[in-house]
Design a protein around this motif. Structure first.
Motif, PDB file in Angstrom:
ATOM      1  N   THR A 473       0.744  -1.222  -0.133  1.00  0.00           N
ATOM      2  CA  THR A 473       0.073  -0.048  -0.279  1.00  0.00           C
ATOM      3  C   THR A 473       0.808   1.112  -0.028  1.00  0.00           C
ATOM      4  OG1 THR A 473      -1.577  -1.279   1.295  1.00  0.00           O
ATOM      5  CG2 THR A 473      -1.892   1.119   1.251  1.00  0.00           C
ATOM      6  N   GLN A 474       1.895   1.226   0.694  1.00  0.00           N
ATOM      7  CA  GLN A 474       2.781   2.315   0.714  1.00  0.00           C
ATOM      8  C   GLN A 474       3.355   2.599  -0.570  1.00  0.00           C
ATOM      9  OE1 GLN A 474       3.282   4.510   3.428  1.00  0.00           O
ATOM     10  NE2 GLN A 474       4.334   5.577   1.868  1.00  0.00           N
ATOM     11  N   ILE A 475       3.766   1.454  -1.403  1.00  0.00           N
ATOM     12  CA  ILE A 475       4.366   1.691  -2.623  1.00  0.00           C
ATOM     13  C   ILE A 475       3.510   2.309  -3.500  1.00  0.00           C
ATOM     14  CG2 ILE A 475       4.917   0.221  -4.679  1.00  0.00           C
ATOM     15  CD1 ILE A 475       6.594  -1.704  -2.517  1.00  0.00           C
ATOM     16  N   GLU A 476       2.068   1.916  -3.531  1.00  0.00           N
ATOM     17  CA  GLU A 476       1.049   2.456  -4.338  1.00  0.00           C
ATOM     18  C   GLU A 476       1.054   4.133  -4.162  1.00  0.00           C
ATOM     19  OE1 GLU A 476      -2.725   0.650  -5.268  1.00  0.00           O
ATOM     20  OE2 GLU A 476      -2.395  -0.902  -3.290  1.00  0.00           O
ATOM     21  N   VAL A 477       0.906   4.457  -2.783  1.00  0.00           N
ATOM     22  CA  VAL A 477       1.116   5.862  -2.437  1.00  0.00           C
ATOM     23  C   VAL A 477       1.869   6.725  -2.829  1.00  0.00           C
ATOM     24  CG1 VAL A 477       1.173   7.470  -0.451  1.00  0.00           C
ATOM     25  CG2 VAL A 477      -0.459   5.457  -0.377  1.00  0.00           C
ATOM     26  N   ASN A 478       3.317   5.893  -2.872  1.00  0.00           N
ATOM     27  CA  ASN A 478       4.542   6.637  -3.336  1.00  0.00           C
ATOM     28  C   ASN A 478       4.509   6.715  -5.063  1.00  0.00           C
ATOM     29  OD1 ASN A 478       5.565   6.707  -0.780  1.00  0.00           O
ATOM     30  ND2 ASN A 478       6.802   4.844  -0.945  1.00  0.00           N
ATOM     31  N   THR A 479       3.984   5.606  -5.420  1.00  0.00           N
ATOM     32  CA  THR A 479       3.815   5.840  -7.092  1.00  0.00           C
ATOM     33  C   THR A 479       2.918   6.736  -7.423  1.00  0.00           C
ATOM     34  OG1 THR A 479       4.174   3.381  -7.135  1.00  0.00           O
ATOM     35  CG2 THR A 479       3.257   4.296  -9.009  1.00  0.00           C
ATOM     36  N   VAL A 480       1.688   6.964  -6.879  1.00  0.00           N
ATOM     37  CA  VAL A 480       0.866   7.906  -7.120  1.00  0.00           C
ATOM     38  C   VAL A 480       1.400   9.249  -6.811  1.00  0.00           C
ATOM     39  CG1 VAL A 480      -1.701   8.975  -6.565  1.00  0.00           C
ATOM     40  CG2 VAL A 480      -1.361   6.606  -6.615  1.00  0.00           C
ATOM     41  N   GLN A 481       2.033   9.600  -5.820  1.00  0.00           N
ATOM     42  CA  GLN A 481       2.540  10.999  -5.452  1.00  0.00           C
ATOM     43  C   GLN A 481       3.760  11.389  -6.679  1.00  0.00           C
ATOM     44  OE1 GLN A 481       1.507  13.144  -3.086  1.00  0.00           O
ATOM     45  NE2 GLN A 481       2.525  14.330  -4.211  1.00  0.00           N
ATOM     46  N   ALA A 482       4.355  10.276  -7.129  1.00  0.00           N
ATOM     47  CA  ALA A 482       5.419  10.477  -7.916  1.00  0.00           C
ATOM     48  C   ALA A 482       4.666  10.682  -9.256  1.00  0.00           C
ATOM     49  CB  ALA A 482       6.296   9.326  -8.310  1.00  0.00           C
ATOM     50  N   LEU A 483       3.740  10.270  -9.815  1.00  0.00           N
ATOM     51  CA  LEU A 483       2.888  10.570 -10.855  1.00  0.00           C
ATOM     52  C   LEU A 483       2.410  11.952 -10.862  1.00  0.00           C
ATOM     53  CD1 LEU A 483       0.896   7.388 -11.594  1.00  0.00           C
ATOM     54  CD2 LEU A 483       2.778   8.233 -12.918  1.00  0.00           C
ATOM     55  N   ALA A 484       1.834  12.527  -9.594  1.00  0.00           N
ATOM     56  CA  ALA A 484       1.424  14.030  -9.434  1.00  0.00           C
ATOM     57  C   ALA A 484       2.488  14.772  -9.612  1.00  0.00           C
ATOM     58  CB  ALA A 484       0.847  13.876  -8.138  1.00  0.00           C
ATOM     59  N   ASP A 485       3.897  14.560  -8.871  1.00  0.00           N
ATOM     60  CA  ASP A 485       5.021  15.154  -8.797  1.00  0.00           C
ATOM     61  C   ASP A 485       5.477  15.691 -10.244  1.00  0.00           C
ATOM     62  OD1 ASP A 485       4.760  15.402  -6.208  1.00  0.00           O
ATOM     63  OD2 ASP A 485       6.370  13.931  -5.998  1.00  0.00           O
ATOM     64  N   ASN A 486       5.461  14.742 -11.198  1.00  0.00           N
ATOM     65  CA  ASN A 486       6.038  15.008 -12.642  1.00  0.00           C
ATOM     66  C   ASN A 486       4.881  15.413 -13.645  1.00  0.00           C
ATOM     67  OD1 ASN A 486       4.538  12.415 -13.318  1.00  0.00           O
ATOM     68  ND2 ASN A 486       6.411  11.230 -13.176  1.00  0.00           N
ATOM     69  N   GLY A 487       3.917  15.745 -13.064  1.00  0.00           N
ATOM     70  CA  GLY A 487       2.836  16.206 -13.846  1.00  0.00           C
ATOM     71  C   GLY A 487       1.877  15.395 -14.704  1.00  0.00           C
ATOM     72  N   THR A 488       1.922  14.001 -14.413  1.00  0.00           N
ATOM     73  CA  THR A 488       1.232  13.232 -15.208  1.00  0.00           C
ATOM     74  C   THR A 488      -0.109  13.122 -14.770  1.00  0.00           C
ATOM     75  OG1 THR A 488       3.276  11.704 -15.137  1.00  0.00           O
ATOM     76  CG2 THR A 488       0.949  10.749 -15.921  1.00  0.00           C
ATOM     77  N   ILE A 489      -0.150  13.262 -13.654  1.00  0.00           N
ATOM     78  CA  ILE A 489      -1.801  13.484 -12.994  1.00  0.00           C
ATOM     79  C   ILE A 489      -2.086  14.632 -12.247  1.00  0.00           C
ATOM     80  CG2 ILE A 489      -2.441  10.968 -13.319  1.00  0.00           C
ATOM     81  CD1 ILE A 489      -1.880  10.823 -10.282  1.00  0.00           C
ATOM     82  N   SER A 490      -3.027  15.168 -11.956  1.00  0.00           N
ATOM     83  CA  SER A 490      -3.302  16.441 -11.308  1.00  0.00           C
ATOM     84  C   SER A 490      -3.145  16.095  -9.753  1.00  0.00           C
ATOM     85  CB  SER A 490      -4.645  17.086 -11.343  1.00  0.00           C
ATOM     86  OG  SER A 490      -5.531  16.124 -11.008  1.00  0.00           O
TER      87      SER A 490
END
Length: 691
Positions: A473-490
């Motif tokens: 679950t923590q890996i999921e959170v980190n992955t989603v936050q990384a996608l938000a940081d690089n602008g892939t998702i809002s």
């Protein structure tokens, strides 16, 4: 319908007893079945329950004896025919005669003909019951072979003697010469008709297979019907139906090479079906004993309460005499098993104690007629009770004594070591698959999930699984936050995804009450959000209308503001239709998150997977695979076929490497080869059937 429900409950009781047995295997399985049957006797349906004797012999004994004959080694039987005749015919007849006179002497009110019938009932032995007692003991090979061969034919000897005794009692006529003649005709006539019908049955089965009708829906029912048809045919012409089905089973055993011409799948299905059927039928008999004993006990008390100690004493005497007679017969090698002099005494004691009575004894006891000349058959309950006590004694005595006489059985392959190697085998194959196929993670993980399900049936450790799931679950959170940081998702979409993820994670770890509470809170939050949003929209519209009155605008400005207010007043479902492009963007964002999250979590699970935590990792992996499978493409099934072939090759490679390095024994390597080969065969057949 009552008969249907009664039989259904008996089968369910057998399943329950068989389920309990593996947890406490020190107690013979038959005792669990008798105990569960005793509990079932409390059900009103089984008060005074009686199963028709003819139906009992046909539906239970006939298939059991056919199966025993089918699994017998015809070559060994031919080599040891002298031993078979000595134990199953000569000793059986001698036992019936001796015990018959002894029973009449102890219980003088019992007619001599019925005393012989009682002796015939308690004479046959049951190799299956012996096997349940000595499952973990090293029984001498000569003794076990003798017991298996003896049980094939002494059942028929007992049945023929039982039939002669009943005929003498019911007609009042009996002559020694006529009895011997009838015995020989019924005995050898049953063998002959069984051999003839067995040959015909084998030929017809081979014809069906060669004619292309080798589907399991045809051959398996055919195999099951064979013993019933042969039994009925033999009984119809006055011969031994039991010997007929044994002889037919031996013909199937002799024709093994011809019967193997059928597909491997058919052989597996047939073998499994017969194993399940005979296991249920063997247990059914002892459950029926447990169900019937309370009724028999009540009937005996009603008839003559003072006779119960006499019946128990007679049962003990009969068992002790049979034990002594068997010991002397084997000790002086009249059994013709050719034991060494130094082993003869030990083998005689083991052979005597192994004379366990079970299925056939109980079957004959229940096959006593219910009535005679319109009245209840005399001594029926008493004879069933005495037979039941003999059965219980023959099970109890060796259960306590045999472990002191026999060492534990040495198995060629240690089950714990085999399980460890199986886990290591699957771990090796799955690791190689993941390394060699990084471009097809979904198909690869589907194959890995299937392989892991075959490695073990252990229950995962909840604490270990919880820790692994928390990390995932923590890996999921980190992955989603990384996608938000690089602008892939809002960032807003990322926050929404993480909130839902954490809620799901919390619900999966708590008890059902907490889960229900969280769900109710979630629903209440959504409802209050909808209503509060509607209230806020009305407030915002009212403020806009007030502002327009206070600040005069041009006609064009007033028109645009009126349209905006009108749009605000529209239901949300109509406004969402106008923003389909935004919905599509949200879906694309979710698919992007799901794919990246899945890849990162699977990579983490692959890294930490080991033999020690394989069960827990597999449970978490299965959860993510099931979630991701909703978004997998249709090409995955085609990719899986190639990946399965790779996986099986990796498993063969692992076994070959371990065997070459002498890190596993040849026996264990052979067992692993057979497991992989069976898995591969079943998968290929399922795959071809699906195509």
């Amino acid at each position: 319908m009552e008969i249907f429900y009664a039989v259904l409950l008996l089968v369910l009781a057998t399943i329950v007893a068989n389920t309990i047995y593996p947890y406490f295997p020190a107690i013979p399985q038959a005792f669990y079945q008798i105990f569960v049957g005793g509990l079932l006797s409390l059900v009103p349906l089984y008060h005074h329950f009686i199963l028709e004797p003819e139906v009992f012999m046909l539906l239970i004994i006939a298939p059991l004896m056919f199966y025993d004959g089918r699994n017998a080694n015809a070559g060994e039987l031919r080599k040891n025919m002298g031993s078979v005749m000595s134990m199953a015919v000569v000793l059986a007849i001698l036992t019936v005669v001796l015990l018959g006179y002894l029973s009449h002497a102890v219980l003088s009110t019992l007619p001599l003909a019925l005393a012989f019938a009682l002796a015939a009932i308690v004479t046959p032995t049951d190799a299956v019951a012996v096997g349940s007692i000595t499952a973990n003991m090293a029984v001498p090979e000569r003794v076990m072979g003798m017991l298996e061969r003896e049980s094939l034919f002494n059942d028929a000897s007992g049945l023929v003697a039982f039939s002669l005794a009943l005929t003498a009692f019911t007609t009042g006529k009996f002559s020694l010469g006529g009895g011997i003649k009838h015995f020989l005709i019924v005995f050898f006539g049953g063998l002959l008709i069984g051999l003839i019908l067995g040959v015909i049955a084998v030929w017809l089965r081979v014809y069906l297979v060669r004619g292309g009708m080798d589907s399991s829906s045809v051959i398996v029912p055919y195999d099951i019907l064979v013993p019933f048809v042969i039994y009925l045919a033999a009984e119809h012409i006055g011969l031994s139906g039991i010997l007929a089905v044994v002889a037919a089973g031996l013909m199937f055993s002799i024709s093994t090479d011809q019967l193997r011409l059928s597909s491997t799948q058919l052989q597996l299905v047939s073998r499994s079906t017969w194993h399940i059927l005979t296991s249920i039928l063997n247990g059914f008999v002892f459950v029926l004993l447990g169900v019937s004993l309370p009724t028999v006990w009540v009937n005996i008390q009603r008839d003559s309460t003072k006779s119960i100690p006499t019946y128990v004493l007679l049962a003990v005497i009969l068992y002790v005499v049979m034990l002594a007679l068997r010991y002397l017969w084997i000790r002086f090698d009249w059994a013709l098993i050719r034991s060494e002099n130094k082993d003869r005494r030990h083998n005689a004691l083991i052979g005597a104690l192994s004379g366990v009575h079970g299925t056939i004894t109980l079957a004959m006891a229940f096959s006593l007629p219910l009535t005679l000349n319109g009245h209840a058959f005399p001594f029926r309950n008493s004879m069933i009770f005495i037979a039941a006590v003999v059965i219980i004694l023959s099970l109890l005595v060796p259960t306590f004594i045999m472990p002191m006489l026999l060492p534990n059985k040495e198995v060629a392959v240690d089950p714990a070591e085999a399980l460890r190697e199986r886990k290591a085998l699957v771990a090796y194959a799955t690791e190689r698959l993941a390394q060699e196929n990084p471009d097809t993670p979904s198909a690869t993980q589907a194959v890995i999930e299937t392989l892991n399900s075959q490695a073990t049936t252990e229950r995962p450790d909840r604490q270990k699984m919880s820790e692994i799931l928390n990390h995932a679950t923590q890996i999921e959170v980190n992955t989603v936050q990384a996608l938000a940081d690089n602008g892939t998702i809002s960032q807003g979409f990322a926050n929404r995804y993480v909130r839902i993820l954490l809620m799901k994670s919390q619900m999966s770890h708590n008890n059902p009450f907490v889960n229900s509470t969280l769900w109710i809170r979630f629903v209440w939050h959504r409802l209050t959000h909808v209503f509060s949003r509607r209230r806020h929209r009305e407030q915002r519209i009212a403020q806009q209308e007030k502002w327009l009155k206070q600040h005069p605008q041009t006609a064009e400005q007033e028109r645009l503001r009126a349209e905006r207010i009108k749009q605000e007043r529209q239901p949300r479902r109509f406004r969402r239709r106008r923003d389909s492009a935004a919905d599509e963007r949200r879906r694309e964002n979710y698919l992007k998150i799901e794919q990246d999250v899945y890849n990162d979590v699977i990579a983490y699970l692959t890294d930490i997977s080991s033999v020690d935590n394989q069960t827990e990792v597999n449970a978490v992996r299965n959860y993510y695979n099931a979630r991701h499978r909703r978004f997998a493409s249709k090409e995955i099934s085609d990719q899986q076929n190639e990946l399965f072939i790779q996986a099986f090759q990796y498993e063969y490679t692992y076994i070959r490497q371990r065997r070459s390095a002498k890190e596993v024994s040849p026996a264990l390597a052979e067992e692993m080869y057979q497991q992989v080969s069976t898995d591969q065969m079943l998968y290929m057949q399922e795959s071809s059937a699906a195509d």
